[in-house]
Design an enzyme around this catalytic site. Structure first.
Site, PDB file in Angstrom:
ATOM      1  N   CYS A   1     -45.169 -47.514 -59.964  1.00  0.00           N
ATOM      2  CA  CYS A   1     -44.286 -48.263 -60.874  1.00  0.00           C
ATOM      3  C   CYS A   1     -44.901 -48.355 -62.273  1.00  0.00           C
ATOM      4  O   CYS A   1     -46.072 -48.711 -62.421  1.00  0.00           O
ATOM      5  CB  CYS A   1     -44.032 -49.667 -60.321  1.00  0.00           C
ATOM      6  SG  CYS A   1     -42.854 -50.594 -61.326  1.00  0.00           S
TER       7      CYS A   1
ATOM      8  N   CYS B   1     -47.215 -55.583 -63.841  1.00  0.00           N
ATOM      9  CA  CYS B   1     -47.301 -56.904 -63.203  1.00  0.00           C
ATOM     10  C   CYS B   1     -48.684 -57.089 -62.565  1.00  0.00           C
ATOM     11  O   CYS B   1     -49.084 -56.303 -61.687  1.00  0.00           O
ATOM     12  CB  CYS B   1     -46.205 -57.054 -62.155  1.00  0.00           C
ATOM     13  SG  CYS B   1     -44.582 -56.527 -62.768  1.00  0.00           S
TER      14      CYS B   1
ATOM     15  N   CYS C   1     -49.248 -57.014 -58.699  1.00  0.00           N
ATOM     16  CA  CYS C   1     -48.558 -56.040 -57.844  1.00  0.00           C
ATOM     17  C   CYS C   1     -49.390 -54.796 -57.515  1.00  0.00           C
ATOM     18  O   CYS C   1     -49.865 -54.084 -58.413  1.00  0.00           O
ATOM     19  CB  CYS C   1     -47.248 -55.622 -58.488  1.00  0.00           C
ATOM     20  SG  CYS C   1     -46.269 -54.579 -57.371  1.00  0.00           S
TER      21      CYS C   1
ATOM     22  N   CYS D   1     -33.357 -56.119 -46.737  1.00  0.00           N
ATOM     23  CA  CYS D   1     -33.653 -56.086 -48.175  1.00  0.00           C
ATOM     24  C   CYS D   1     -34.390 -54.797 -48.530  1.00  0.00           C
ATOM     25  O   CYS D   1     -35.493 -54.558 -48.032  1.00  0.00           O
ATOM     26  CB  CYS D   1     -34.544 -57.255 -48.560  1.00  0.00           C
ATOM     27  SG  CYS D   1     -33.863 -58.829 -48.100  1.00  0.00           S
TER      28      CYS D   1
ATOM     29  N   CYS E   1     -29.464 -56.657 -49.288  1.00  0.00           N
ATOM     30  CA  CYS E   1     -30.107 -57.118 -50.521  1.00  0.00           C
ATOM     31  C   CYS E   1     -30.867 -55.932 -51.092  1.00  0.00           C
ATOM     32  O   CYS E   1     -31.376 -55.108 -50.328  1.00  0.00           O
ATOM     33  CB  CYS E   1     -31.064 -58.265 -50.219  1.00  0.00           C
ATOM     34  SG  CYS E   1     -31.936 -58.853 -51.688  1.00  0.00           S
TER      35      CYS E   1
ATOM     36  N   CYS F   1     -30.758 -63.577 -55.721  1.00  0.00           N
ATOM     37  CA  CYS F   1     -31.976 -64.001 -55.035  1.00  0.00           C
ATOM     38  C   CYS F   1     -33.059 -64.017 -56.116  1.00  0.00           C
ATOM     39  O   CYS F   1     -33.416 -62.958 -56.641  1.00  0.00           O
ATOM     40  CB  CYS F   1     -32.321 -63.013 -53.925  1.00  0.00           C
ATOM     41  SG  CYS F   1     -33.928 -63.307 -53.167  1.00  0.00           S
TER      42      CYS F   1
ATOM     43  N   ARG G   1     -36.623 -69.618 -49.556  1.00  0.00           N
ATOM     44  CA  ARG G   1     -37.337 -68.721 -48.628  1.00  0.00           C
ATOM     45  C   ARG G   1     -38.850 -68.861 -48.755  1.00  0.00           C
ATOM     46  O   ARG G   1     -39.417 -68.705 -49.842  1.00  0.00           O
ATOM     47  CB  ARG G   1     -36.927 -67.262 -48.852  1.00  0.00           C
ATOM     48  CG  ARG G   1     -37.642 -66.317 -47.856  1.00  0.00           C
ATOM     49  CD  ARG G   1     -37.110 -64.884 -47.877  1.00  0.00           C
ATOM     50  NE  ARG G   1     -35.677 -64.873 -47.748  1.00  0.00           N
ATOM     51  CZ  ARG G   1     -34.843 -64.512 -48.712  1.00  0.00           C
ATOM     52  NH1 ARG G   1     -35.310 -64.083 -49.857  1.00  0.00           N
ATOM     53  NH2 ARG G   1     -33.547 -64.561 -48.516  1.00  0.00           N
TER      54      ARG G   1
END
Ligand code: SAM
Ligand code: DTB
Ligand code: SF4
Length: 331
Positions: A62, A66, A69, A106, A137, A197, A269
């Site tokens: 990616c 972040c 991550c 998801c 999702c 979400c 959640r």
């Protein structure tokens, strides 16, 4: 303590002030949990826990940075960039998730934003997973309204896009996009008629104030996210946050309770980080109003508790997996 609202919806507010959030946060622990559990019981069956299973359809590589991550190209972690998972494997995972009791599937992708071809590929997956009778999702990064509409037309129910922390702390964690970029995608997703979400991560080195600001931002959106994932940082070797200080479990429970009080009708959640939580801490999170979990042995790239352990934990607590939302659920 505030008076108990008389109607089912009287306590759903979008005009919370930060001072009110601070006041709630400073309640003694038992008062906060009592209020959260009271709100919870006005809006939900207190014994049902909704279960979602994750699959990483496009892993690693990616371009975003972040700090938490393992999938970012900016960090040297054990996660390797992979091609997109083939459709048959995704569907096999979805069927297995459904058969083990998950009601929502998801699909995640480590992307800044999907290319048109990728949106079409995901739309195809969403059609197939919906046909299995599961809620769907997706979390694919930034989305335009047109892209969100394409996914909605394919049958997508929810789009996950987290704010992660406060606007003030965000630049310490992510440099390749802005908080406003996140808010824009959330608006595009809403405009397309998808359910939202959206939540965050606790344990990024943020101050208590940042947690309250995140919750305040979520609770003052024009429509509350239907689903609010509260993640505890999973510290991954090679990421800048690999040595982040652990979160005080009772502070984490407080965040859950606050989310429940501020967004009474949303599913809260208990998300990433459960492998590092005791059963007792998770029990307190359920008492504080958490009513959803990620279920199945993997999150995206990191482990999650065994399904058997989770089912036993729910059983020990007199909780049960929520039934599928749609009557369309098939055998
Ligand atoms: N790339 C997309 C995005 O950022 O929206 C989708 C996938 S991304 C992995 C989804 C969410 O996973 C992030 O927003 C973050 O909240 C959460 N996450 C990622 N790594 C994590 C970690 N190490 N611990 C806890 N949560 C994490
Ligand atoms: C969310 O809030 N947490 C999930 C899901 N939405 C996509 C992801 C957690 C990822 C944890 C780190 C990993 O497994 O890579
Ligand atoms: Fe990419 Fe999402 Fe990971 Fe950020 S959280 S690096 S956007 S996969």
């Amino acid at each position: 303590m505030e008076g108990i609202p008389v109607s089912e919806t009287a306590d759903i507010r979008h005009d919370w002030t930060l001072d009110e959030v601070r006041e709630l946060a400073s309640l003694p622990f038992n008062d906060l949990l009592f209020q959260a559990q009271s709100v919870h019981r006005r809006h939900f069956d207190p014994h049902a826990v909704q279960m979602s299973t994750l699959v990483s359809v496009k892993t690693g590589g990616c371009p975003e940075d972040c700090a938490y991550c393992p999938q970012s190209v900016h960090h040297d972690t054990a996660v390797q960039a992979e091609h997109m998972m083939d459709e048959a494997t995704v569907l096999e995972r979805a069927r297995a998730a459904r058969d083990s009791g998950a009601t929502r599937f998801c699909m995640g992708a480590a992307l800044r934003s999907p290319k048109p071809r990728q949106v079409t590929q995901f739309a195809g997956l969403i059609r197939e997973v919906s046909a299995l009778g599961m809620e769907t999702c997706a979390t694919l990064g930034m989305l335009s309204e047109t892209q969100a509409r394409e996914l909605k037309e394919a049958g997508l129910d929810y789009y996950n896009h987290n704010l992660d922390t406060s606007a003030a702390y965000y630049p310490q964690i992510i440099g390749t996009r802005s908080y406003q970029d996140r808010l824009d995608t959330l608006q595009n997703v809403r405009n397309a008629g998808l359910k939202v979400c959206c939540g965050g991560i606790i344990g990024l080195g943020e101050q208590p104030q940042d947690r309250l600001e995140l919750l305040h931002t979520l609770a003052t959106l024009p429509v509350h996210p239907e689903s609010v994932p509260i993640n505890q940082l999973v510290p991954v070797a090679g990421t800048p946050l690999q040595d982040a200080a652990p979160v005080d479990p009772l502070d984490f429970v407080r965040v859950i309770a606050l989310a429940r009080i501020l967004m009474p009708a949303s599913y809260v959640r208990l998300s990433a980080g459960r492998t590092a939580m005791s059963d007792e801490m998770q029990a307190l999170c359920f008492l504080a109003g958490a009513n959803s979990i990620f279920y199945g042995e993997r999150l995206l790239t990191t482990p999650n508790p065994d399904a058997d352990h989770d089912l036993q934990l729910l059983d020990r607590l007199g909780l049960r997996p929520a039934a599928p939302a749609a009557a369309a659920h098939q055998a």
